[in-house]
Design an enzyme around this catalytic site. Structure first.
Site, PDB file in Angstrom:
ATOM      1  N   ASP A   3      -2.764   6.566  -3.537  1.00 28.16           N
ATOM      2  CA  ASP A   3      -1.618   5.878  -2.514  1.00 28.16           C
ATOM      3  C   ASP A   3      -0.577   4.481  -3.764  1.00 28.16           C
ATOM      4  O   ASP A   3      -1.252   4.352  -4.726  1.00 28.16           O
ATOM      5  CB  ASP A   3      -1.879   4.925  -0.950  1.00 28.16           C
ATOM      6  N   SER A  54       0.531  -1.282   0.518  1.00 20.87           N
ATOM      7  CA  SER A  54       0.230   0.053   0.265  1.00 20.87           C
ATOM      8  C   SER A  54       0.627   1.508  -0.025  1.00 20.87           C
ATOM      9  O   SER A  54       1.845   1.762  -0.805  1.00 20.87           O
ATOM     10  CB  SER A  54      -0.902   0.088   1.363  1.00 20.87           C
ATOM     11  N   HIS A  55       0.489   1.646   1.391  1.00 15.45           N
ATOM     12  CA  HIS A  55       1.189   3.430   1.226  1.00 15.45           C
ATOM     13  C   HIS A  55       2.566   3.131   1.796  1.00 15.45           C
ATOM     14  O   HIS A  55       3.803   3.873   1.779  1.00 15.45           O
ATOM     15  CB  HIS A  55       0.218   4.428   1.918  1.00 15.45           C
ATOM     16  N   ASP A  75      -1.466   1.738  -4.086  1.00 17.53           N
ATOM     17  CA  ASP A  75      -2.772   0.074  -4.882  1.00 17.53           C
ATOM     18  C   ASP A  75      -3.416   1.450  -5.033  1.00 17.53           C
ATOM     19  O   ASP A  75      -4.389   0.452  -5.222  1.00 17.53           O
ATOM     20  CB  ASP A  75      -2.261  -0.929  -3.449  1.00 17.53           C
TER      21      ASP A  75
HETATM   22  C1  VG1 Z   1      -3.435   1.570   8.337  1.00 21.31           C
HETATM   23  C2  VG1 Z   1      -5.156   2.202   8.211  1.00 21.31           C
HETATM   24  C3  VG1 Z   1      -5.899   1.674   8.435  1.00 21.31           C
HETATM   25  C4  VG1 Z   1      -6.497   1.227   6.573  1.00 21.31           C
HETATM   26  C5  VG1 Z   1      -5.485   0.545   6.733  1.00 21.31           C
HETATM   27  C6  VG1 Z   1      -4.753  -0.445   5.292  1.00 21.31           C
HETATM   28  O1  VG1 Z   1      -4.060   0.442   9.332  1.00 21.31           O
HETATM   29  O2  VG1 Z   1      -4.721   3.319  10.094  1.00 21.31           O
HETATM   30  O3  VG1 Z   1      -7.471   2.306   8.076  1.00 21.31           O
HETATM   31  O4  VG1 Z   1      -7.530   0.061   6.600  1.00 21.31           O
HETATM   32  O5  VG1 Z   1      -3.365   1.141   6.823  1.00 21.31           O
HETATM   33  O6  VG1 Z   1      -4.612   0.525   4.523  1.00 21.31           O
HETATM   34  P1  VG1 Z   1      -2.992   0.903  10.834  1.00 21.31           P
HETATM   35  O7  VG1 Z   1      -3.444  -0.983  11.486  1.00 21.31           O
HETATM   36  O8  VG1 Z   1      -2.141   0.425   9.568  1.00 21.31           O
HETATM   37  O9  VG1 Z   1      -3.471   1.649  11.390  1.00 21.31           O
HETATM   38  V1  VG1 Z   1      -4.028  -0.156   2.525  1.00 21.31           V
HETATM   39  O10 VG1 Z   1      -3.899   1.334   1.711  1.00 21.31           O
HETATM   40  O11 VG1 Z   1      -3.332  -1.078   3.381  1.00 21.31           O
HETATM   41  O12 VG1 Z   1      -4.309  -0.709   2.265  1.00 21.31           O
HETATM   42 CO    CO Z   2      -3.367   1.242  -0.281  1.00 29.41          CO
END
Ligand code: VG1
Ligand code: CO
Length: 544
Positions: free
Chosen positions: A278, A114-115, A280
């Protein structure tokens, strides 16, 4: 084709977090790590014999190699077909859509962290989505995790690499590999949901926009849809070519990491509208000229105006937000007379509500917004819905936000992230808060009176499954709230997230500096938790 059964042993800590398994790239590349996890997924879903799978990723370093490994393993495990995005690219929402469109009974494997940054020294990840297109529910991720602890062999085969660049059918042993254009089906879906003619007319009338793809997967999607189908001028999309290390940046669309776009939108010749997505493609950041829209406010705004888009012309059945997301959308839902659900963090908790038709829109404070069109959050979809609303109302982002706040009050909001904290210290913060909670109701901390304090537990209204320990909530009587939770997506140490919120309904106080408005609740949360002293910090690493 030569089938191979490779002996292996369990590898420590392959427990999927908030969204899939995320690790340093070097860990994923280490001997048998990816193979063990992929075989554990296959075993955890009762095998892939005769099934169809969707495979793709965000284009980060190791994406292409990982896909070849997965394809060989899918063939050796008897899968009938893998549908793969050209050059290995598929955004998370596009993968979710493909699973549903093609009724891929084996679900989808999405390669992304992801990010998180990408590259040999950065992060890699693998998410498993089920046949409804959504992130695997906890029952499934638990099965996968249990398999990782006992795995003793995996299946693969000796075969040449598939050419991921050529659209069309290829074979790998008895399995078909179909390479598809990653954008086409997704763009067709968007055309059904939002009014492309209206948005085309908006751009034709001189409306300007900057979309920052952050060198990540949405580049090709944004080029095709915004500059191609919707006629936005060339150059509307910046950083639109995916790179394996995201131009050495964090592909995280928030004011801290998307600084380039923030500066553009706050400059004197800022365009009318700004947005970013972001790594993905499932997150979004929304900006107007000189205005940053918090993700929580964006969810509220989209809920208030969704009926202006063809896909939601009959209105919204209900909404859901993750617990730490501000309660702005609750106020819109109340006015509209629709249901509003509070779920734990992570998109997987929205799946049952969407499948059951209880909610149409959902969102998270971390820049994720989505609807029942797929089973993932969807960055570009949110941008297109915003464009549809801007085109229909002919109002600016700033005007729309002022209207929203004037009608419902403004939920000032901020998230403090303390990153790479010693795990034991992070646990100490949460463990220290827990015993205080039962005594807090009615107590005063600083100037604020506590109304309710608890640790959030969730019982899924559809399947009654229960999830405990989902964050600590402190609700104050003046409309303030503080939430503490530990991140489940980091790859180094622990990340403590402190979420702050303050409702303001006084019309003369709707345009204050958020950090000033939030100072009281911030002080109360820090005093009660002793957070900064315990972890030895004086400030968060990132404020969004
Ligand atoms: C973070 C965010 C959450 C989101 C997750 C996946 O998780 O807070 O809201 O669903 O990333 O996002 P955490 O447990 O680090 O707070 V992504 O863009 O991976 O799909
Ligand atoms: Co993401």
């Amino acid at each position: 084709m030569l089938m191979q059964t490779v002996q292996t042993t369990p590898i420590a800590d392959q427990k999927p977090g908030t969204s899939g398994l995320r690790k340093k790239t070097a860990v994923f590349r280490a001997s048998h790590f990816l193979e063990n996890y992929v075989q554990s997924i296959f075993d955890g879903i009762e095998g892939v014999l005769g099934k169809t799978l969707v495979v793709g990723g965000d284009g980060r370093f190791f994406n292409d190699i990982a896909i070849q490994i997965i394809l060989r393993m899918a063939a050796a495990n008897g899968a009938a077909k893998c549908i793969v995005g050209q050059n290995g690219l598929l955004s998370t929402p596009a993968a979710s859509h493909l699973v549903r469109l093609r009724q891929a009974d084996g679900g989808g494997l999405i390669l992304s962290a992801s990010h998180n940054p990408g590259g040999p020294d950065a992060d890699f990840g693998l998410k498993y989505n089920g046949p409804n297109g959504g992130p695997a529910p906890e029952a499934v991720t638990n099965k996968i995790y249990e398999r990782t602890k006992v795995i003793d062999h995996y299946k693969t085969c000796a075969a040449d690499d598939i050419d991921l660049a050529i659209v069309g059918m290829q074979t790998l042993g008895n399995m078909t590999v179909e390479i598809i254009d990653p954008v086409e089906d997704y763009a067709a879906l968007m055309q059904k949901i939002v009014d492309f003619d209206k948005i085309r007319a908006l751009f034709a009338g001189g409306f300007t926009m900057c979309f920052d793809a952050m060198h990540a997967v949405t580049g090709p999607y944004a080029h095709t849809i915004l500059e191609g189908m919707l006629g936005a001028p060339k150059g509307t999309v910046i950083n639109g070519i995916p790179s394996t290390d995201f131009g050495k940046g964090h592909p995280d669309p928030n004011p801290a990491w998307a600084k380039v776009l923030m500066n553009i939108m706050h400059s004197t010749d800022a365009p009318d509208f700004g947005a970013a997505s972001d790594g993905d493609g499932d997150r979004n950041m929304i900006l107007g000229r000189g205005v940053y829209v918090t993700p929580s406010d964006s969810l509220a705004l989209l809920t208030a105006h969704a009926n202006l888009a063809p896909g939601y012309q009959d209105g919204v059945a209900g909404v859901a937000r993750s617990m730490p997301t501000s309660r702005a959308v609750d106020r819109v839902a109340e006015r509209l007379g629709i249901g509003c659900f509070e779920t734990p963090t992570g998109w997987k908790f929205f799946g049952n509500l969407l499948d059951a038709g209880k909610v149409t829109l959902c969102g998270e404070e971390s820049a994720g917004t989505g609807s029942d069109h797929v089973r993932e959050k969807d960055g570009l979809w949110a941008v297109l819905l915003w464009l549809n609303i801007l085109a229909e109302t002919q109002r600016s982002v700033a005007e729309l936000m002022m209207d929203l706040w004037a009608t419902h009050g403004r939920c000032y909001y901020a998230r403090f992230d303390y990153e790479d904290v010693d795990s034991a210290k992070a646990t100490e913060v949460i463990d220290g808060l827990r015993p205080k909670l039962p005594m807090l109701a009615g107590a005063r901390i600083g100037g604020l009176q506590v109304q309710m304090a608890d640790e959030f537990s969730y019982v899924d209204p559809v399947d009654r499954s229960r999830s405990d320990g989902q964050g600590i909530r402190l609700v104050f009587e003046n409309g303030a709230r503080a939430v503490f939770r530990l991140s489940g997506t980091g790859t180094q140490g622990a990340t403590i997230r402190l979420y702050l919120e303050q409702l303001e309904t006084d019309h003369s106080r709707l345009q204050e500096d958020p950090q000033k408005v939030l100072a009281n609740v911030r002080d109360a949360a820090l005093t009660l938790s002793d957070l900064e002293a315990i972890i030895g910090r004086t400030a968060p690493d990132v404020i969004t």
